[in-house]
Design a protein around this motif. Structure first.
Motif, short mmCIF file in Angstrom:
data_model
loop_
_atom_site.label_atom_id
_atom_site.label_comp_id
_atom_site.label_asym_id
_atom_site.label_seq_id
_atom_site.Cartn_x
_atom_site.Cartn_y
_atom_site.Cartn_z
N ASN A 86 0.85 -1.20 0.00
CA ASN A 86 0.00 0.00 0.00
C ASN A 86 0.88 1.24 0.00
OD1 ASN A 86 -2.08 -1.77 0.25
ND2 ASN A 86 -2.80 -1.02 2.21
N LEU A 87 0.46 2.23 -0.75
CA LEU A 87 1.14 3.53 -0.73
C LEU A 87 0.41 4.42 0.27
CD1 LEU A 87 1.81 4.03 -4.54
CD2 LEU A 87 3.42 3.27 -2.79
N PRO A 88 1.13 5.36 0.88
CA PRO A 88 0.48 6.22 1.88
C PRO A 88 -0.57 7.14 1.27
CG PRO A 88 2.77 6.89 1.52
CD PRO A 88 2.54 5.65 0.72
N GLY A 89 -1.60 7.42 2.06
CA GLY A 89 -2.55 8.45 1.69
C GLY A 89 -3.66 8.04 0.75
N GLY A 90 -4.11 6.82 0.79
CA GLY A 90 -5.22 6.44 -0.08
C GLY A 90 -5.27 4.95 -0.33
N LEU A 91 -5.79 4.60 -1.49
CA LEU A 91 -5.95 3.19 -1.84
C LEU A 91 -4.91 2.70 -2.83
CD1 LEU A 91 -9.85 3.12 -2.26
CD2 LEU A 91 -8.49 2.47 -0.25
N ALA A 92 -3.98 3.54 -3.24
CA ALA A 92 -3.00 3.15 -4.25
C ALA A 92 -2.09 2.04 -3.73
CB ALA A 92 -2.16 4.36 -4.68
N VAL A 93 -1.73 1.15 -4.64
CA VAL A 93 -0.85 0.02 -4.35
C VAL A 93 0.25 -0.02 -5.40
CG1 VAL A 93 -0.73 -2.50 -4.23
CG2 VAL A 93 -2.73 -1.33 -3.33
N GLU A 94 1.47 -0.21 -4.96
CA GLU A 94 2.60 -0.38 -5.88
C GLU A 94 2.97 -1.86 -5.89
OE1 GLU A 94 6.48 2.10 -6.50
OE2 GLU A 94 6.85 0.58 -4.94
N SER A 95 3.03 -2.44 -7.06
CA SER A 95 3.42 -3.83 -7.21
C SER A 95 4.71 -3.90 -8.02
CB SER A 95 2.33 -4.64 -7.91
OG SER A 95 1.16 -4.65 -7.13
N GLU A 96 5.54 -4.88 -7.70
CA GLU A 96 6.83 -5.02 -8.38
C GLU A 96 7.09 -6.49 -8.67
OE1 GLU A 96 11.56 -3.95 -7.78
OE2 GLU A 96 10.13 -3.37 -6.25
N SER A 97 7.61 -6.74 -9.85
CA SER A 97 8.03 -8.08 -10.25
C SER A 97 9.18 -7.95 -11.24
CB SER A 97 6.86 -8.83 -10.89
OG SER A 97 7.24 -10.14 -11.23
N ARG A 98 10.26 -8.65 -10.99
CA ARG A 98 11.45 -8.65 -11.85
C ARG A 98 11.98 -7.25 -12.13
NH1 ARG A 98 11.36 -10.32 -16.81
NH2 ARG A 98 9.20 -9.82 -17.21
N GLY A 99 11.80 -6.34 -11.20
CA GLY A 99 12.30 -4.97 -11.38
C GLY A 99 11.32 -4.04 -12.06
N PHE A 100 10.21 -4.56 -12.54
CA PHE A 100 9.18 -3.73 -13.15
C PHE A 100 8.19 -3.33 -12.06
CE2 PHE A 100 10.60 -6.48 -16.61
CZ PHE A 100 10.91 -5.53 -17.58
N LYS A 101 7.74 -2.08 -12.10
CA LYS A 101 6.79 -1.58 -11.11
C LYS A 101 5.55 -1.03 -11.79
CE LYS A 101 10.22 -0.26 -7.67
NZ LYS A 101 10.73 0.82 -6.83
N MET A 102 4.42 -1.16 -11.09
CA MET A 102 3.19 -0.52 -11.56
C MET A 102 2.38 -0.09 -10.35
SD MET A 102 0.83 -3.54 -13.02
CE MET A 102 0.36 -4.95 -12.06
N ILE A 103 1.61 0.93 -10.55
CA ILE A 103 0.74 1.44 -9.50
C ILE A 103 -0.70 1.21 -9.92
CG2 ILE A 103 -0.06 3.52 -8.31
CD1 ILE A 103 2.81 4.54 -8.43
N MET A 104 -1.47 0.69 -8.99
CA MET A 104 -2.91 0.54 -9.21
C MET A 104 -3.62 1.34 -8.14
SD MET A 104 -3.63 -3.28 -10.43
CE MET A 104 -2.99 -3.83 -12.00
N ASP A 105 -4.75 1.88 -8.51
CA ASP A 105 -5.52 2.74 -7.62
C ASP A 105 -6.98 2.62 -8.02
OD1 ASP A 105 -6.13 4.63 -5.69
OD2 ASP A 105 -5.04 6.27 -6.63
N GLU A 106 -7.82 3.30 -7.32
CA GLU A 106 -9.24 3.37 -7.66
C GLU A 106 -9.56 4.80 -8.08
OE1 GLU A 106 -11.33 1.01 -7.95
OE2 GLU A 106 -10.46 -0.64 -6.83
N PRO A 107 -10.60 4.98 -8.89
CA PRO A 107 -11.01 6.34 -9.24
C PRO A 107 -11.57 7.05 -8.01
CG PRO A 107 -12.55 4.73 -10.14
CD PRO A 107 -11.42 3.96 -9.54
N PRO A 108 -11.61 8.37 -8.04
CA PRO A 108 -12.14 9.13 -6.90
C PRO A 108 -13.55 8.70 -6.48
CG PRO A 108 -11.04 10.61 -8.41
CD PRO A 108 -11.09 9.27 -9.09
N SER A 109 -14.36 8.30 -7.42
CA SER A 109 -15.73 7.88 -7.09
C SER A 109 -15.77 6.62 -6.22
CB SER A 109 -16.54 7.63 -8.37
OG SER A 109 -15.96 6.56 -9.11
N MET A 110 -14.64 5.91 -6.16
CA MET A 110 -14.56 4.70 -5.34
C MET A 110 -13.59 4.88 -4.17
SD MET A 110 -14.87 1.69 -8.17
CE MET A 110 -15.18 0.44 -6.93
N GLY A 111 -13.19 6.13 -3.91
CA GLY A 111 -12.35 6.42 -2.76
C GLY A 111 -10.86 6.49 -3.04
N GLY A 112 -10.47 6.37 -4.29
CA GLY A 112 -9.05 6.42 -4.64
C GLY A 112 -8.62 7.79 -5.13
#
Length: 75
Positions: free
Chosen positions: A12-38
């Motif tokens: 989890n990233l601070p300050g909301g619902l965002a999550v950072e995922s990493e695999s083999r050195g590649f990273k991506m961030i997933m979050d929710e739209p504001p209408s769902m609290g992200g």
């Protein structure tokens, strides 16, 4: 064919619902739209899943086509 183990780490990233995922050195961030609290800093996990399924289908089709000498430009 050898088995391959896949590993990914998510946090989890601070300050909301965002999550950072990493695999083999590649990273991506997933979050929710504001209408769902992200904060809308990335695709939602559902959108990421749909993208993963579509990508898997494309990779499999391309690999099969190549092995069979099929030109996917007409596909």
């Amino acid at each position: 064919m050898a088995l391959t183990a896949f590993k990914a780490i998510s946090r989890n990233l601070p300050g909301g619902l965002a999550v950072e995922s990493e695999s083999r050195g590649f990273k991506m961030i997933m979050d929710e739209p504001p209408s769902m609290g992200g904060t809308d800093t990335g695709m939602s996990p559902v959108e990421g899943l749909l993208a993963s399924l579509g990508s898997c289908q494309c990779v499999v089709a391309a690999a099969f086509a190549k092995s069979q000498g099929i030109d996917l430009k007409e596909f």
